[in-house]
Every structure is written in structure tokens, then in C-alpha cells.
Enzyme design. Structure first.
Site, PDB file in Angstrom:
ATOM      1  N   LYS A 252       1.143  -1.226   0.029  1.00 50.39           N
ATOM      2  CA  LYS A 252      -0.115   0.093   0.418  1.00 50.39           C
ATOM      3  C   LYS A 252       0.840   1.108   0.032  1.00 50.39           C
ATOM      4  O   LYS A 252       1.689   1.412   1.091  1.00 50.39           O
ATOM      5  CB  LYS A 252      -0.947  -0.265   1.276  1.00 50.39           C
ATOM      6  N   LYS A 264      -9.822  12.764   7.872  1.00 43.98           N
ATOM      7  CA  LYS A 264      -9.672  12.517   9.491  1.00 43.98           C
ATOM      8  C   LYS A 264      -9.432  13.407  10.067  1.00 43.98           C
ATOM      9  O   LYS A 264      -8.893  14.560   9.815  1.00 43.98           O
ATOM     10  CB  LYS A 264      -8.099  11.746   9.244  1.00 43.98           C
ATOM     11  N   ARG A 338      -7.661  -0.878   1.097  1.00 44.84           N
ATOM     12  CA  ARG A 338      -8.428  -1.634   0.506  1.00 44.84           C
ATOM     13  C   ARG A 338      -8.501  -1.203  -0.693  1.00 44.84           C
ATOM     14  O   ARG A 338      -8.647  -2.794  -1.739  1.00 44.84           O
ATOM     15  CB  ARG A 338      -9.308  -1.932   1.283  1.00 44.84           C
TER      16      ARG A 338
END
Ligand code: BES
Ligand code: MN
Ligand code: ZN
Length: 494
Positions: A252, A264, A338
Site C-alpha cells: 500500500k 480524518k 483496500r
């Protein structure tokens, strides 16, 4: 890099600024872990009972008669409980001592590889962003370390160790570096440089246009608000031409993770330059493989994007199409890792048909809650692969803890409008639902219907970047996974 030398007899040792004498903790007093005679001042200190050889104990003794002006007594704890990890920590302690005392050379009165490993790892500092303050006080770096009483062949082990730690430091620098400096462009450059230095590595790069041609809709979606173009960097290494076996290692590479429109909060966003640690680790592994000429076939893939925020951002609630053809409802733009891994995994399986696939990713905050920075979370659909990795973890100290991969978690990702959604509605078991999402993009082994490709997912969110560096991890970035996977590749594939 520190120059390491193996010296067979203590008498022929070069003069250095400090001599390190390791001791085990005996019943009542310290017991030397080496075989030659002691300096008078050392005997005196021992007789006074000032030093017992406890783990982590250090005592500095000044000598007028020895070859070295300083002698450091180093405690290793009880011999029977002194394992590789204690030796690594002891090595890091000596590196720290040399840094504090500004010593450029040392001799160590025994030859333990794990100790040398800890010393080398523990000598790392990240100070390239501190240039101004360092001008006042030139840093003294440890340059030479000799290991005494070395058995034949120890020098070869030291050479190999240097190669591995050099790659770990390379990875640590990339992860510690500014997010603005370590972006898709510079990572491409770094990978290309690497294959220039090491012709056994072949680097190919897919940038935005090619990613569009290859229908990698998820990688493109995540990168939409970023200044840099996304990139899938492929680094191939063939060390075993005869074998069909090929391990794909996918990292990643989110160069900064703002969370996207699901931004965030303060407190979570500050460390997000670490979110490309998986990709940096893949480069480190490729570097070691080529330098050590490992007899394995590898394809490394770095999925590089920035999860930025802006009017071009991909949107929660929208549906995007993955390379696999599956459509994905974005339930949370902060579950971006992901997404890019899914496309990269599909591409690598399509193009390279590997015989196993391992991914490394700073994937979830949940794994930090569960395991802290002690264990990397391991998820695998293959028991033999999982066991081999766990074993390599125990050997190298890059510890793994196996987490459940279960159909039940896949059900958390059901979407009413698409084939799957990228995040469950609740936080429960978030590392497990993330792994379940990835598993949806693991196909069958080439030519073996119904037999899934052996796959392992390493969630390194807790272990790749530390809030509080400790032991031989002297900076936030640890380089976790490199020693682990090199050991795995060397010991488990034949
Ligand atoms: N990069 C983060 C995970 C992370 C957290 C890495 C802490 C390093 C330290 C990842 O992209 C993320 O944001 N994950 C979310 C997923 C959630 C929205 C389903 C998380 O774990 O909170
Ligand atoms: Mn995220
Ligand atoms: Zn992330």
C-alpha cells in the site's frame, strides 16, 4: 554505512575508542561471555559488585593500560533466557551509547550476529530534516565496529547483515520523509534508480493513462483530488529461472492519507505520511533480493496514490468499478487502502500469475487497538503459508499474530446498490472486515479451478511507524517486514 569486521583473536584487534565486554548474569556476579583476560579496572569494578550483568545494564570503566581508553561492561541477563531479541536490544543499547559519547569506533568482545544486527539497526538516525540545528554540533557517527573471537565465516554473515540493514534504512528514510517529498513521482524515480543500480531488477511503471487503459477504477478514484498522478510501480526479479514458483509482494503506497471527504480528525491525521510504508517495504525487499541474489522469483508492486481532499475527490455513496469488474460502493473514503490494493492485486494476478501473494499495508487503526506495536496482524487463506510466516516472525523479531479471515466478515460488506462496499457500517472488527474485502479480490490459482491463490495480508498499521521509538527501532519508521520476508523467502520456498 558502518564498516563491520570479524577479528578471529582478541589480541589482533584494531585500536578503537571503546571496548565492549558482554556479561551474562550469574548466581551472584557477572560472568564474562568471552574468553580473554580482564583489565585491572574492570576486575576492580566487578569486585565492588557495581555491575551484575543484568539485561540492559551498562557500566563505563576508564582504563589507562588497555588498548582502548574506555571499556563498557554490557549486561545480557541470564544466559538461558538470552535469546536473539535480547541480543538485538543489547546491540541497540551499545549503538545509543556510542552516539551519546560521540564514538566513531568500537570493538565488541564476542561475535553474535543478532547483537550485530541490533547494533546496526540501532545506529540509524533520521536527521535529514534537522540540518540547521546540526550545523552547530557536527554529529559523530559510528563508522567501524569489530567483532572479536569470530568463528570462520562470520565475516560473510556480517556482509549479508549489512545488505539487509542498508535496505531497511532505505525504507525507513522513505517512510520518515516528508509526504510532499516522497510522492508518486519520487517513488517512481527511486524505483527506477534502484533497477539502474541493480540490473537484476526490472522496473515498469503504469501511470494514469495506462491505469485507465487497464480499467483500474479504484486506484484512479482514490487519487482523484491529488496533484501527482497515481502509479502502479512494478519491480520484477527472477533469481530462479528454472522454477515456475513466483511470489508477488504488494505494498500500500498512500503517500498521504487525509481520509478524503471522510476527513480524518486532528489526532489521527498527523502521522499519515506513514501510509506508504507497505510500498516502501516492497522496494526494500526487492533491493535485498537483488543484492543477495536470492534464488527466488519475485514481482513487487507498489500501488501509489495520495488520498487528498478537494472538489475532485471521490465521493461517499458513489459506486466505482474495479479492475476485476466488481463494483464498489464507497461507504467511507478513509477506507482507501483496500481499494488500491484490490486493483493492484487483480492486475498482478492477471499479468504475472504468481503462485502466492503477500500484501503489506498500514491498513487499519483497529489493528493498532488490537495488537499495538508489538505484533503485525496476519490474515491468510493458507495455513502452511501462515505458519511459515509466523515462524519467520519468531526468528527475526518481526512478530506476527494471526487474525481471523471469515465469511462472516464478508457479510458486513454487503451493498444494496453495488457488488460490495468498501467499509462496514460499524467499527467492530475493522481489521477483519478490511481483510475480508481484500479476499474478495483473490482469485483461483492459474489453471486450478476452485483452489484459491495462497495469500497473506500483513496489516502493519501498528508496527511500521511508532509513536515512541524504542530499542533497535530508533525512529518512527521501523522497516518492519523486510527481515521477516527475506527470512521467509530464504527458508520456506524450497
Ligand atoms: N491509513 C489508515 C490506517 C492507519 C491508522 C494507519 C493508524 C496507520 C495508523 C487507513 O487508510 C484508514 O483510514 N483506515 C480506517 C478504515 C475505516 C474507515 C473503515 C480505520 O482504520 O479507521
Ligand atoms: Mn484511510
Ligand atoms: Zn490509509
Amino acid at each position: 554505512m558502518i564498516e563491520l569486521t570479524a577479528v578471529s583473536s582478541a589480541k589482533s584487534r584494531p585500536a578503537t575508542e571503546v571496548l565492549v565486554l558482554p556479561f551474562y548474569k550469574g548466581e551472584k556476579k557477572a560472568e564474562p561471555a568471552f574468553s580473554h583476560s580482564l583489565d585491572e579496572n574492570v576486575k576492580h569494578a566487578l569486585a565492588l559488585g557495581d555491575f551484575l550483568g543484568k539485561e540492559g545494564e551498562l557500566l563505563l570503566v576508564y582504563s589507562r593500560s588497555a588498548k582502548e581508553k574506555r571499556i563498557v561492561l554490557l549486561g545480557l541477563g541470564e544466559k538461558k533466557s538470552c535469546k536473539a531479541e535480547s541480543l538485538r536490544k543489547a546491540g541497540a543499547l551499545v549503538a545509543k551509547f556510542c552516539r551519546q559519547k560521540k564514538l566513531g569506533s568500537a570493538a565488541v568482545a564476542f561475535s553474535e550476529l543478532s547483537f550485530a544486527e541490533g547494533l546496526l539497526l540501532g545506529a540509524y538516525t533520521f536527521d535529514s530534516l534537522k540540518a540547521e540545528s546540526l550545523k552547530e554540533e557536527m554529529p559523530v557517527r559510528l563508522k567501524e565496529v569489530s567483532f572479536l573471537d569470530a568463528a570462520k565465516g562470520f565475516d560473510r554473515h556480517l556482509e549479508k547483515l549489512s545488505v539487509i540493514v542498508d535496505a531497511i534504512n532505505f525504507t525507513r528514510d522513505l517512510v520518515n520523509g516528508n509526504a510532499d517529498d516522497v510522492n508518486a513521482e519520487t517513488l517512481i524515480e527511486t524505483a527506477r534508480d534502484l533497477s539502474k543500480q541493480l540490473p537484476a531488477l526490472k522496473t515498469t511503471v503504469l501511470t494514469r493513462k495506462q491505469l485507465e487503459v487497464e480499467k483500474m477504477g479504484l486506484m484512479l478514484a482514490v487519487n482523484r483530488a491529488a496533484i501527482c498522478e497515481p502509479a502502479l510501480i512494478l519491480v520484477e526479479y527472477r533469481g530462479d529461472h528454472k522454477a515456475k514458483d513466483c511470489t508477488a509482494i504488494i505494498g500500500k503506497g498512500v503517500t498521504f492519507d487525509t481520509g478524503g471527504l471522510n476527513l480524518k480528525p486532528t489526532g489521527s491525521i498527523e502521522t499519515m505520511k506513514c501510509d506508504m510504508a507497505g510500498a516502501a517495504t516492497v522496494l526494500g525487499i526487492m533491493k535485498v533480493a537483488a543484492k543477495l541474489k536470492l534464488k527466488v522469483n519475485l514481482v513487487g508492486a507498489l500501488a501509489v496514490v495520495e488520498n487528498a481532499i478537494g472538489s475532485a475527490s471521490f465521493k461517499p455513496g458513489d459506486v466505482y468499478k474495479s479492475r476485476s469488474g466488481k463494483t464498489v460502493e464507497i461507504s467511507n473514503t478513509d477506507a482507501e487502502g483496500r481499494l488500491i490494493l484490490a486493483d493492484a492485486m487483480t492486475y498482478v494476478q492477471d499479468v504475472f500469475a504468481p503462485t502466492r501473494l503477500i500484501d503489506l499495508a498500514t491498513l487499519t487503526g483497529g489493528i493498532v487497538v488490537a495488537l499495538g506495536d508489538e505484533f503485525t496482524g496476519l490474515f491468510s487463506n493458507d495455513d502452511a503459508l501462515a505458519h511459515a510466516l509466523i515462524h519467520s516472525g519468531e526468528i527475526t523479531g518481526d512478530l506476527l499474530w494471526r487474525m481471523p479471515l471469515a465469511k462472516a466478515y464478508r457479510d458486513y460488506l454487503k451493498s444494496r446498490i453495488a457488488d460490495i462496499k468498501n467499509a462496514a457500517g460499524k467499527r467492530a472488527a475493522s481489521p477483519c472486515t478490511a481483510a475480508a474485502f481484500l479476499q474478495a479480490f483473490i482469485g483461483d490459482r492459474k489453471g486450478k479451478k476452485g483452489e484459491p491463490l495462497p495469500w497473506a495480508h500483513l496489516d502493519i498499521a501498528g508496527t511500521a511507524y511508532l509513536d515512541d521509538p524504542r530499542g533497535y527501532h530508533t525512529s518512527s519508521a521501523t522497516g518492519v517486514g523486510i527481515r521477516l520476508l527475506i527470512d521467509f523467502l530464504e527458508t520456506s520456498l524450497h
